[in-house]
Structures are given as structure tokens and as C-alpha cells.
Scaffold this motif. Sequence first.
Motif, PDB file in Angstrom:
ATOM      1  N   MET A   1       0.859  -1.185   0.000  1.00  0.00           N
ATOM      2  CA  MET A   1       0.000   0.000   0.000  1.00  0.00           C
ATOM      3  C   MET A   1       0.891   1.230   0.000  1.00  0.00           C
ATOM      4  N   THR A   2       0.379   2.322  -0.549  1.00  0.00           N
ATOM      5  CA  THR A   2       1.135   3.577  -0.586  1.00  0.00           C
ATOM      6  C   THR A   2       0.233   4.718  -0.140  1.00  0.00           C
ATOM      7  N   PHE A   3       0.778   5.558   0.706  1.00  0.00           N
ATOM      8  CA  PHE A   3       0.115   6.762   1.169  1.00  0.00           C
ATOM      9  C   PHE A   3       0.911   7.965   0.683  1.00  0.00           C
ATOM     10  N   LEU A   4       0.223   9.016   0.274  1.00  0.00           N
ATOM     11  CA  LEU A   4       0.884  10.292   0.040  1.00  0.00           C
ATOM     12  C   LEU A   4       0.839  11.058   1.357  1.00  0.00           C
ATOM     13  N   VAL A   5       1.997  11.341   1.925  1.00  0.00           N
ATOM     14  CA  VAL A   5       2.046  12.037   3.207  1.00  0.00           C
ATOM     15  C   VAL A   5       2.911  13.280   3.066  1.00  0.00           C
ATOM     16  N   GLY A   6       2.751  14.204   3.985  1.00  0.00           N
ATOM     17  CA  GLY A   6       3.622  15.366   3.919  1.00  0.00           C
ATOM     18  C   GLY A   6       3.098  16.559   4.658  1.00  0.00           C
ATOM     19  N   LYS A   7       3.372  17.718   4.090  1.00  0.00           N
ATOM     20  CA  LYS A   7       3.179  18.994   4.768  1.00  0.00           C
ATOM     21  C   LYS A   7       2.549  19.992   3.811  1.00  0.00           C
ATOM     22  N   ILE A   8       1.665  20.830   4.358  1.00  0.00           N
ATOM     23  CA  ILE A   8       1.089  21.926   3.603  1.00  0.00           C
ATOM     24  C   ILE A   8       1.361  23.209   4.379  1.00  0.00           C
ATOM     25  N   VAL A   9       1.826  24.255   3.678  1.00  0.00           N
ATOM     26  CA  VAL A   9       2.205  25.500   4.330  1.00  0.00           C
ATOM     27  C   VAL A   9       1.478  26.661   3.655  1.00  0.00           C
ATOM     28  N   GLU A  10       0.846  27.510   4.477  1.00  0.00           N
ATOM     29  CA  GLU A  10       0.117  28.681   3.990  1.00  0.00           C
ATOM     30  C   GLU A  10       0.824  29.957   4.452  1.00  0.00           C
ATOM     31  N   ASP A  11       0.886  30.945   3.580  1.00  0.00           N
ATOM     32  CA  ASP A  11       1.499  32.233   3.885  1.00  0.00           C
ATOM     33  C   ASP A  11       0.385  33.262   4.044  1.00  0.00           C
ATOM     34  N   ILE A  12       0.086  33.635   5.286  1.00  0.00           N
ATOM     35  CA  ILE A  12      -1.017  34.555   5.578  1.00  0.00           C
ATOM     36  C   ILE A  12      -0.453  35.958   5.803  1.00  0.00           C
ATOM     37  N   ASN A  13      -0.919  36.906   5.024  1.00  0.00           N
ATOM     38  CA  ASN A  13      -0.447  38.280   5.132  1.00  0.00           C
ATOM     39  C   ASN A  13      -1.616  39.193   5.507  1.00  0.00           C
ATOM     40  N   ALA A 108      -6.625  12.645   5.301  1.00  0.00           N
ATOM     41  CA  ALA A 108      -6.464  13.118   6.674  1.00  0.00           C
ATOM     42  C   ALA A 108      -5.698  14.429   6.662  1.00  0.00           C
ATOM     43  N   THR A 109      -6.198  15.421   7.393  1.00  0.00           N
ATOM     44  CA  THR A 109      -5.577  16.743   7.401  1.00  0.00           C
ATOM     45  C   THR A 109      -5.397  17.208   8.836  1.00  0.00           C
ATOM     46  N   GLY A 110      -4.249  17.822   9.109  1.00  0.00           N
ATOM     47  CA  GLY A 110      -3.988  18.368  10.424  1.00  0.00           C
ATOM     48  C   GLY A 110      -4.359  19.835  10.500  1.00  0.00           C
ATOM     49  N   THR A 111      -4.285  20.377  11.708  1.00  0.00           N
ATOM     50  CA  THR A 111      -4.523  21.798  11.912  1.00  0.00           C
ATOM     51  C   THR A 111      -3.326  22.591  11.399  1.00  0.00           C
ATOM     52  N   LEU A 112      -3.607  23.669  10.695  1.00  0.00           N
ATOM     53  CA  LEU A 112      -2.548  24.540  10.186  1.00  0.00           C
ATOM     54  C   LEU A 112      -2.213  25.574  11.263  1.00  0.00           C
ATOM     55  N   VAL A 113      -1.071  25.397  11.913  1.00  0.00           N
ATOM     56  CA  VAL A 113      -0.699  26.209  13.065  1.00  0.00           C
ATOM     57  C   VAL A 113       0.486  27.105  12.713  1.00  0.00           C
ATOM     58  N   SER A 114       0.482  28.319  13.233  1.00  0.00           N
ATOM     59  CA  SER A 114       1.584  29.243  13.005  1.00  0.00           C
ATOM     60  C   SER A 114       2.897  28.634  13.475  1.00  0.00           C
ATOM     61  N   VAL A 115       3.894  28.611  12.581  1.00  0.00           N
ATOM     62  CA  VAL A 115       5.188  28.025  12.911  1.00  0.00           C
ATOM     63  C   VAL A 115       5.870  28.840  14.003  1.00  0.00           C
ATOM     64  N   VAL A 148       3.083  32.353   8.980  1.00  0.00           N
ATOM     65  CA  VAL A 148       3.259  31.153   8.165  1.00  0.00           C
ATOM     66  C   VAL A 148       2.659  29.985   8.944  1.00  0.00           C
ATOM     67  N   LEU A 149       1.639  29.349   8.368  1.00  0.00           N
ATOM     68  CA  LEU A 149       0.944  28.241   9.014  1.00  0.00           C
ATOM     69  C   LEU A 149       1.327  26.928   8.345  1.00  0.00           C
ATOM     70  N   ALA A 150       1.521  25.888   9.144  1.00  0.00           N
ATOM     71  CA  ALA A 150       1.907  24.589   8.590  1.00  0.00           C
ATOM     72  C   ALA A 150       1.089  23.479   9.244  1.00  0.00           C
ATOM     73  N   GLY A 151       0.721  22.486   8.444  1.00  0.00           N
ATOM     74  CA  GLY A 151      -0.015  21.336   8.954  1.00  0.00           C
ATOM     75  C   GLY A 151       0.321  20.097   8.142  1.00  0.00           C
ATOM     76  N   ASP A 152      -0.038  18.950   8.684  1.00  0.00           N
ATOM     77  CA  ASP A 152       0.256  17.668   8.046  1.00  0.00           C
ATOM     78  C   ASP A 152      -0.934  17.183   7.224  1.00  0.00           C
ATOM     79  N   LEU A 153      -0.663  16.311   6.273  1.00  0.00           N
ATOM     80  CA  LEU A 153      -1.742  15.663   5.528  1.00  0.00           C
ATOM     81  C   LEU A 153      -1.323  14.271   5.077  1.00  0.00           C
ATOM     82  N   LEU A 154      -2.339  13.444   4.818  1.00  0.00           N
ATOM     83  CA  LEU A 154      -2.120  12.064   4.401  1.00  0.00           C
ATOM     84  C   LEU A 154      -3.269  11.636   3.505  1.00  0.00           C
TER      85      LEU A 154
END
Length: 341
Positions: A1-13, A108-115, A148-154
Amino acid sequence: MTFLVGKIVEDINAGAPNNGEGEDNIGVVKSLRVGRDTHPYVSAQAFRRWLRDSLPAGEPRSEVTRSGSGKNQQAYTRGRPDHFLDDDLFGYMVAVKKENYQRDTVLATGTLVSVVPQRPTTDFGTMSRGFAVGEHPVIHQHQLYSAVLAGDLLLDLPRVGVFETDGSGLRVAMPKAAAEEAVKAGAQTTTFRGNASVRLPLEERRRRVAVLLRALASLRGGAKRSLHYGDRTPALVLLAPMKGGVNPFTRIVVPREAAPYFDTDVLREEMAAWADEIDGPVSIGWAPGFLGDQRDRVKRELKDLMEAGRLVVDHPRTVLGDLARRFEEGELDGWFEDRPA
């Protein structure tokens, strides 16, 4: 099985993309405390709403039914993942007339929290247009911030387009009649992770993943767009195919000297430690100009991994679009197979 996992980062101005319950007639943004520090965040629910709203206009959405009143209200979608991509990928629960059907989320998505800790600013405004001379204005206040907010996803690829039809309690995704209808429409019966299931044709499963990736590349949404419109497409996205569904890339973007920092040493060590589980190149989509010259530094420091074909660094839209194309053309069909990790 394969999962796409990683990180998503948003730039809030100077934005207020996700708001909490107001306090003392002040519109407040969502934030959490870590020790004495305040970290603004965007909830996973809000991010998933953005992503659902960013699906192509022609992609059908599962209708929502609302029933009851007061504290006894409930709302649920159609619960037909064979018909609707959002029911398939985002999950649902339908509990009506002693019948329970549930699909655990495939995305699956995590909370995007300020780094880095950030204290929101309170903006003071008034409304006095059309008021008579001498009348007091109506006062309003709300919070905003830059961060800058970052969260995990799968993304559980083998489960895309596969729906359990037996099991216990809420594990059943579809009633018998719906499963039979899906089979008549082209789905196949199968056994998936120990449960009888129906599986959509591979072409449709490819299409759904491609649609999701392109929606992520074109992400839009957020609160208070009339006052604080801003780009919500990913400033940075990291995606890695992992055989076992572990996400070792949660500590890639970290605070350093009161600013977000992409740690290439962490990425390199995690890629080495999990080399036997990584099922293809790690892809990093990085918008030019985000985090100053760090993008160029990362390319220099990880040049050997890029030349070896183990790492790709490009624009987020290019990276996500290329992955979508590869899914559509069948290059990544092996990732849909539920083989042992």
C-alpha cells in the motif's frame, strides 16, 4: 500500500482566514497557547471546506440533509461515495432510522498552526455612512495577523474508490442496495483489508486523485475576504509516497531566530532513515519568493538528492499538476495496490 504524506504551508499576510467565537463584540481569529506564546491557526475543518469549495465547478458535491431542532439537530451528506468524490475522499456519517453508515476519511488533514508565535492585532473600525451630523458611529473590531501556518496531511491511496460493505457497526460504508447499484454501474466486488467491499474502476480512482491534487494547487477560501483577501494556494507543499502511512516529515518547517526555517538536515536524515518505506521521489512544491532566499539554499544543499532523482523541487502548481498527470496516465497505478508494507 502507498500513502501520500507530507506537509502543507500557507502564507497569511494581514489576514483573518478562520475565526472563532466572538468575545465582547470583537471578531477573534482562532489561536492556541503553547506556554506563554500565542499561535494563530486554521482548523482542519476550515481547510477541508476550502479544499471542497476548490473542486472544479462541474464536479458534483454530495447534498447535505439537515434535520431536528435545537440541541437535537444533525446534518449529513448523501453517503454515496460511488457517486460523489467528496463523500469518497472526505468521509461521512449517516445515522437515520436505526441505520448507521460511516466512511472514515481517506484524506487526513492536520490543523494549520503558526510556525512562529504571533500575537493577532485588533483592527478598530466604524460605520457612519449616511448618519446624521452629530450621530455616534457604530463601532466594530476584529482581529487579523500575518503568519506562516503549517499542517500535516495524508492520502490513503488504496482506499480511494473502495467502500466497505460489511464489518461491525459504523465500519460499513454503504447499505446493501447502494452497493448493488454501484456494482451494476461498473464497480467490482472485492475483499479489502479483511472486509467485503466494492471498488470503482481504476480509471475513476485515478481521476479522483488527480482532481484532488489540482484542487489543492488552486486552493481558495477563508473568512473576511472582503477586508483581508489573500492568496490561499499553498506557499509550500511536501508530498512523499510512503508504504506504511507514517509521516516522518512533520518537523521540516521549524522556527529559527523567530522566523520559519526549512531544515534540510532534518529532511535528509528522515529520507535516509525511511528509505526502505519511501515508494518514489519526494516532491516539494515551493512558491518563488516565499521565505526569501531559502528556496535557493534548499536547492543547493539538496542538489545531490535532486540529481539522483530522489527529490523534486519546483513550483507548487507544477509539482501537483505533474503528480495529477502521472496518476491520470496510469504511471502510478501501483500506489493503489493494497500490498503489504
